[in-house]
Design a protein around this motif. Structure first.
Motif, PDB file in Angstrom:
ATOM      1  N   VAL A  27      37.060 -40.538 -28.818  1.00  0.00           N
ATOM      2  CA  VAL A  27      36.811 -40.266 -30.233  1.00  0.00           C
ATOM      3  C   VAL A  27      35.852 -41.313 -30.775  1.00  0.00           C
ATOM      4  N   SER A  28      34.837 -40.878 -31.508  1.00  0.00           N
ATOM      5  CA  SER A  28      33.952 -41.827 -32.181  1.00  0.00           C
ATOM      6  C   SER A  28      33.690 -41.337 -33.596  1.00  0.00           C
ATOM      7  N   ILE A  29      33.523 -42.290 -34.513  1.00  0.00           N
ATOM      8  CA  ILE A  29      33.283 -41.993 -35.916  1.00  0.00           C
ATOM      9  C   ILE A  29      32.055 -42.778 -36.364  1.00  0.00           C
ATOM     10  N   LEU A  30      31.135 -42.072 -36.994  1.00  0.00           N
ATOM     11  CA  LEU A  30      29.904 -42.690 -37.480  1.00  0.00           C
ATOM     12  C   LEU A  30      29.752 -42.353 -38.955  1.00  0.00           C
ATOM     13  N   VAL A  31      29.505 -43.359 -39.777  1.00  0.00           N
ATOM     14  CA  VAL A  31      29.217 -43.156 -41.198  1.00  0.00           C
ATOM     15  C   VAL A  31      27.734 -43.435 -41.391  1.00  0.00           C
ATOM     16  N   TYR A  32      27.018 -42.496 -42.039  1.00  0.00           N
ATOM     17  CA  TYR A  32      25.585 -42.699 -42.203  1.00  0.00           C
ATOM     18  C   TYR A  32      25.107 -42.128 -43.535  1.00  0.00           C
ATOM     19  N   ALA A  33      23.972 -42.654 -43.980  1.00  0.00           N
ATOM     20  CA  ALA A  33      23.323 -42.185 -45.199  1.00  0.00           C
ATOM     21  C   ALA A  33      22.255 -41.180 -44.795  1.00  0.00           C
ATOM     22  N   ASN A  34      22.314 -40.009 -45.383  1.00  0.00           N
ATOM     23  CA  ASN A  34      21.376 -38.944 -45.049  1.00  0.00           C
ATOM     24  C   ASN A  34      20.136 -39.076 -45.928  1.00  0.00           C
ATOM     25  N   VAL A  51      21.219 -41.552 -51.992  1.00  0.00           N
ATOM     26  CA  VAL A  51      21.344 -40.707 -50.807  1.00  0.00           C
ATOM     27  C   VAL A  51      22.822 -40.410 -50.574  1.00  0.00           C
ATOM     28  N   SER A  52      23.084 -39.254 -49.999  1.00  0.00           N
ATOM     29  CA  SER A  52      24.472 -38.875 -49.764  1.00  0.00           C
ATOM     30  C   SER A  52      24.982 -39.506 -48.476  1.00  0.00           C
ATOM     31  N   MET A  53      26.273 -39.808 -48.458  1.00  0.00           N
ATOM     32  CA  MET A  53      26.905 -40.413 -47.288  1.00  0.00           C
ATOM     33  C   MET A  53      27.634 -39.332 -46.502  1.00  0.00           C
ATOM     34  N   TYR A  54      27.478 -39.371 -45.191  1.00  0.00           N
ATOM     35  CA  TYR A  54      28.102 -38.399 -44.305  1.00  0.00           C
ATOM     36  C   TYR A  54      28.932 -39.120 -43.256  1.00  0.00           C
ATOM     37  N   ILE A  55      29.877 -38.411 -42.680  1.00  0.00           N
ATOM     38  CA  ILE A  55      30.676 -38.910 -41.562  1.00  0.00           C
ATOM     39  C   ILE A  55      30.492 -37.946 -40.402  1.00  0.00           C
ATOM     40  N   ARG A  56      30.195 -38.480 -39.222  1.00  0.00           N
ATOM     41  CA  ARG A  56      30.136 -37.669 -38.014  1.00  0.00           C
ATOM     42  C   ARG A  56      31.309 -38.072 -37.129  1.00  0.00           C
ATOM     43  N   ILE A  57      32.161 -37.115 -36.807  1.00  0.00           N
ATOM     44  CA  ILE A  57      33.316 -37.344 -35.936  1.00  0.00           C
ATOM     45  C   ILE A  57      33.061 -36.594 -34.638  1.00  0.00           C
ATOM     46  N   THR A  58      33.161 -37.311 -33.518  1.00  0.00           N
ATOM     47  CA  THR A  58      32.958 -36.713 -32.204  1.00  0.00           C
ATOM     48  C   THR A  58      34.229 -36.891 -31.384  1.00  0.00           C
ATOM     49  N   VAL A  59      34.718 -35.782 -30.825  1.00  0.00           N
ATOM     50  CA  VAL A  59      35.907 -35.791 -29.975  1.00  0.00           C
ATOM     51  C   VAL A  59      35.531 -35.070 -28.686  1.00  0.00           C
ATOM     52  N   ASN A  60      35.505 -35.818 -27.587  1.00  0.00           N
ATOM     53  CA  ASN A  60      35.157 -35.274 -26.277  1.00  0.00           C
ATOM     54  C   ASN A  60      33.855 -34.475 -26.301  1.00  0.00           C
ATOM     55  N   GLY A  61      32.844 -34.995 -26.987  1.00  0.00           N
ATOM     56  CA  GLY A  61      31.532 -34.362 -27.021  1.00  0.00           C
ATOM     57  C   GLY A  61      31.368 -33.280 -28.080  1.00  0.00           C
ATOM     58  N   GLN A  62      32.450 -32.859 -28.712  1.00  0.00           N
ATOM     59  CA  GLN A  62      32.387 -31.882 -29.797  1.00  0.00           C
ATOM     60  C   GLN A  62      32.270 -32.650 -31.105  1.00  0.00           C
ATOM     61  N   ARG A  63      31.249 -32.346 -31.894  1.00  0.00           N
ATOM     62  CA  ARG A  63      31.098 -33.118 -33.120  1.00  0.00           C
ATOM     63  C   ARG A  63      31.066 -32.234 -34.351  1.00  0.00           C
TER      64      ARG A  63
END
Length: 54
Positions: free
Chosen positions: A5-12, A22-34
């Protein structure tokens, strides 16, 4: 079975508003599915630090 599991917070930056926010987004990846989710929060791009977001 292990789960990665990985979590990334980024500004778009592509969706910047006229007033420089700018809006803030979160990308959550679990076993390659994001999935990407909006946080419905905004930040000034000048105050955003990618190093601190990790």
């Amino acid at each position: 079975m292990k789960t990665k599991v990985s979590i990334l917070v980024y500004a778009n930056r592509a969706k910047a508003s006229v007033n420089g926010l700018v809006s803030m987004y979160i990308r959550i990846t679990v076993n390659g599915q994001r999935i990407e989710l909006s946080t419905n929060r905004f930040v000034e791009i000048s105050k955003w630090s990618q190093k601190l977001a990790k």
